[in-house]
Design a protein around this motif. Structure first.
Motif, PDB file in Angstrom:
ATOM      1  N   SER A 315      -0.886 -10.995   0.603  1.00  0.00           N
ATOM      2  CA  SER A 315      -1.678 -10.234  -0.374  1.00  0.00           C
ATOM      3  C   SER A 315      -0.826  -9.297  -1.217  1.00  0.00           C
ATOM      4  CB  SER A 315      -2.766  -9.429   0.353  1.00  0.00           C
ATOM      5  OG  SER A 315      -2.183  -8.420   1.168  1.00  0.00           O
ATOM      6  N   ALA A 316       0.505  -9.370  -1.077  1.00  0.00           N
ATOM      7  CA  ALA A 316       1.393  -8.463  -1.808  1.00  0.00           C
ATOM      8  C   ALA A 316       1.224  -8.626  -3.315  1.00  0.00           C
ATOM      9  CB  ALA A 316       2.841  -8.725  -1.408  1.00  0.00           C
ATOM     10  N   GLN A 317       1.112  -7.490  -4.021  1.00  0.00           N
ATOM     11  CA  GLN A 317       0.962  -7.489  -5.477  1.00  0.00           C
ATOM     12  C   GLN A 317       2.038  -6.662  -6.162  1.00  0.00           C
ATOM     13  OE1 GLN A 317      -1.392  -9.265  -7.171  1.00  0.00           O
ATOM     14  NE2 GLN A 317      -2.111 -10.096  -5.203  1.00  0.00           N
ATOM     15  N   GLY A 318       2.569  -5.660  -5.458  1.00  0.00           N
ATOM     16  CA  GLY A 318       3.538  -4.755  -6.047  1.00  0.00           C
ATOM     17  C   GLY A 318       4.964  -5.250  -5.899  1.00  0.00           C
ATOM     18  N   SER A 349       5.100   1.258  -5.828  1.00  0.00           N
ATOM     19  CA  SER A 349       4.142   0.143  -5.759  1.00  0.00           C
ATOM     20  C   SER A 349       4.265  -0.648  -4.466  1.00  0.00           C
ATOM     21  CB  SER A 349       4.340  -0.790  -6.953  1.00  0.00           C
ATOM     22  OG  SER A 349       5.544  -1.521  -6.838  1.00  0.00           O
ATOM     23  N   GLU A 354       3.703  -5.428   0.727  1.00  0.00           N
ATOM     24  CA  GLU A 354       4.963  -5.742   0.053  1.00  0.00           C
ATOM     25  C   GLU A 354       6.146  -5.657   1.027  1.00  0.00           C
ATOM     26  OE1 GLU A 354       1.923  -5.106  -2.767  1.00  0.00           O
ATOM     27  OE2 GLU A 354       2.619  -3.728  -1.200  1.00  0.00           O
TER      28      GLU A 354
END
Length: 481
Positions: A315-318, A349, A354
């Motif tokens: 689910s990492a976005q940063g 972030s 992450e």
């Protein structure tokens, strides 16, 4: 009529795992019992050999209680190596087993290394295999110096599988492949063993993987069943993921990661372990220090399970930090016991997801480095890599690995790949007419292939370069501690 069955047991770093299969390779049952590692002080990593036997006997009791084993043909055992237990003449441990993660013998290893040279080791082993803190001679020199009374009473220095075979059958025996850095084509290297007094006296005699060491003693579960000498976990896992022919490549994921390529071509390459040929199989291997252990460490930090942490990474976005997974130094291909783990390039972030992805990527980068060394050692650039082990159960992590390596990964269906390999060896002991390769291909099954994403592989190429640069930039810093 009872099915013809085989049992394979893997005494791993974190657990004893076992599998019961039939003659076609169908998995009938599995078993796992964790065992702890004690770390009484910095650099020490120890296990209680009794814990290994609890797992081995627990597996045999469990399978006996739930299945008709009247047609059980044989039992095979493989295990972690560079883990040593010093036993007396009665087979009793004289001190806790010193496992492969233990670095206390590093100073003694350096002294032994200084008494050899690359040319000698290449002549003995075909490659300049280092004498490091996990080498058997380093361990013997340490015990001789720190516990001279116990060393004087030592009758045998055994690997976990050999200790368990001794307890089950009374036989003292090992195999030449598991005697890492000790044997050449003719057996133990006498000039090397002479560096440590009594080393030649306490190492066990050697026999092939499929030699029947003995039969299980009366009063124990599965009494009377043949037990074979077995193999180290890397070779058990190699067979368990279907790797037997020139050009085949493996990726075993457990507490550590083990990369390997089978090739009869030998180009001496620093950092690579070259094993003696076995039934025409020449394995070049590069075991890292930390794989699943890094994920387990970060999962503990987060208060989650490793599976939950691997799922969180997806689910990492940063911004994803670079992670160096050298929590306890690094083995192949760097052999740097001073290196340590680090997160680099953190920004606001970057959160738990992450950082979790950074851990998964960092472990994959360590294996990319290992495969680069293996490709040089073998002159082979494998097309597909067979993967197995507990760390391969995460689909997401397998995809990350495929993207980092830029290679398709084919996953073994049985998660206990090393235990499956041990069962395969047990089977061949009863069917010597069938070539080992045929037995492996008959009994190993695969469940999924992971194809690399070309765009991700391209971006990972740059990040891999940053990973290598990060390690190099910290070498002097880590060496100062």
């Amino acid at each position: 009529m009872a099915k013809i069955t085989l049992i394979g047991i893997d005494v791993g770093t974190t657990a004893t795992k076992a599998v019961l299969i039939d003659e076609r390779g169908e998995r009938l049952a599995g078993f796992a019992l964790p065992h702890p590692t004690q770390r009484p002080q910095a650099g020490h990593a120890e296990q209680n050999p009794d814990d290994w036997m609890r797992g081995v006997l627990g597996a045999l009791q469990t399978f006996s209680a739930s299945h008709d084993l009247s047609s059980l043909q044989a039992i095979g055992i493989c295990s972690q190596v560079n883990t040593h237990v010093f036993v007396d003449a009665g087979g009793a441990p004289l001190l806790p087993a010193i496992i492969w993660q233990d670095s206390r013998s590093a100073p003694g290893a350096a002294a032994l290394e200084a008494q050899t040279n690359a040319a000698q080791k290449t002549a003995w082993f075909g490659a300049p295999i280092p004498i490091d803190a996990s080498h058997a001679l380093s361990r013997m020199a340490y015990v001789r110096r720190v516990h001279p009374d116990l060393y004087a009473r030592t009758a045998h220095v055994l690997l976990p599988k050999d200790y368990c075979v001794l307890q089950l059958t009374g036989a003292v025996v090992s195999d030449p492949i598991s005697a890492v850095g000790l044997v050449d084509a003719a057996g133990y290297v006498a000039d090397l063993l002479a560096l440590v007094p009594r080393a030649a006296d306490v190492l066990p005699p050697l026999a092939s993987f499929t030699t029947v060491a003995g039969r299980i003693k009366p009063g124990l579960p599965c009494a009377g069943t043949p037990v074979v000498v077995g193999a180290m976990d890397a070779w058990g896992g190699m067979f368990g993921v279907g790797v037997v022919a020139n050009g085949d490549a493996m990726y075993q994921s457990g507490t550590s990661e083990i990369a390997g390529i089978v090739s009869s071509t030998i180009v001496p390459t620093p950092g690579v372990i070259l094993f003696p040929a076995y039934e025409g199989i020449t394995m070049h291997a590069a075991p890292t220090q930390t794989g699943g252990a890094a994920l387990g460490w970060f999962a503990q930090v987060l208060g989650r399970t490793p599976g939950e942490t691997a799922a969180l990474a997806s689910s990492a976005q940063g911004s994803v930090p670079l992670f160096l997974p050298h929590l306890q130094g690094e083995r192949a291909p760097l052999w740097d016991s001073a290196s340590r783990g680090v997160f680099a390039r953190l920004d606001p972030s970057a959160g738990a997801a992450e950082m979790a992805l950074g851990v998964l990527e960092g472990v994959a980068f360590s294996v990319r480095l290992a495969f680069d060394a293996l490709k040089a050692s073998t002159s082979v650039d494998p097309g597909t890599i067979n993967i197995g082990g507990g760390g391969a159960t995460s689909d997401f992590w397998c995809q990350v690995r495929a993207d980092v390596l830029g290679k398709p990964l084919r996953r073994c269906a049985a998660p206990e790949s090393a235990a499956l390999g041990a069962a395969i060896l047990a089977g061949q002991s009863q069917d010597a007419a069938s070539p080992l390769a045929d037995v492996v291909r008959r009994l190993v099954r695969f469940d999924r292939a992971f194809e690399p994403d070309a765009s991700k592989s391209s971006s990972y190429q740059d990040r891999f370069g940053n990973y290598v640069e990060l390690y190099e930039s910290l070498r002097a810093f880590n060496a100062g501690f």
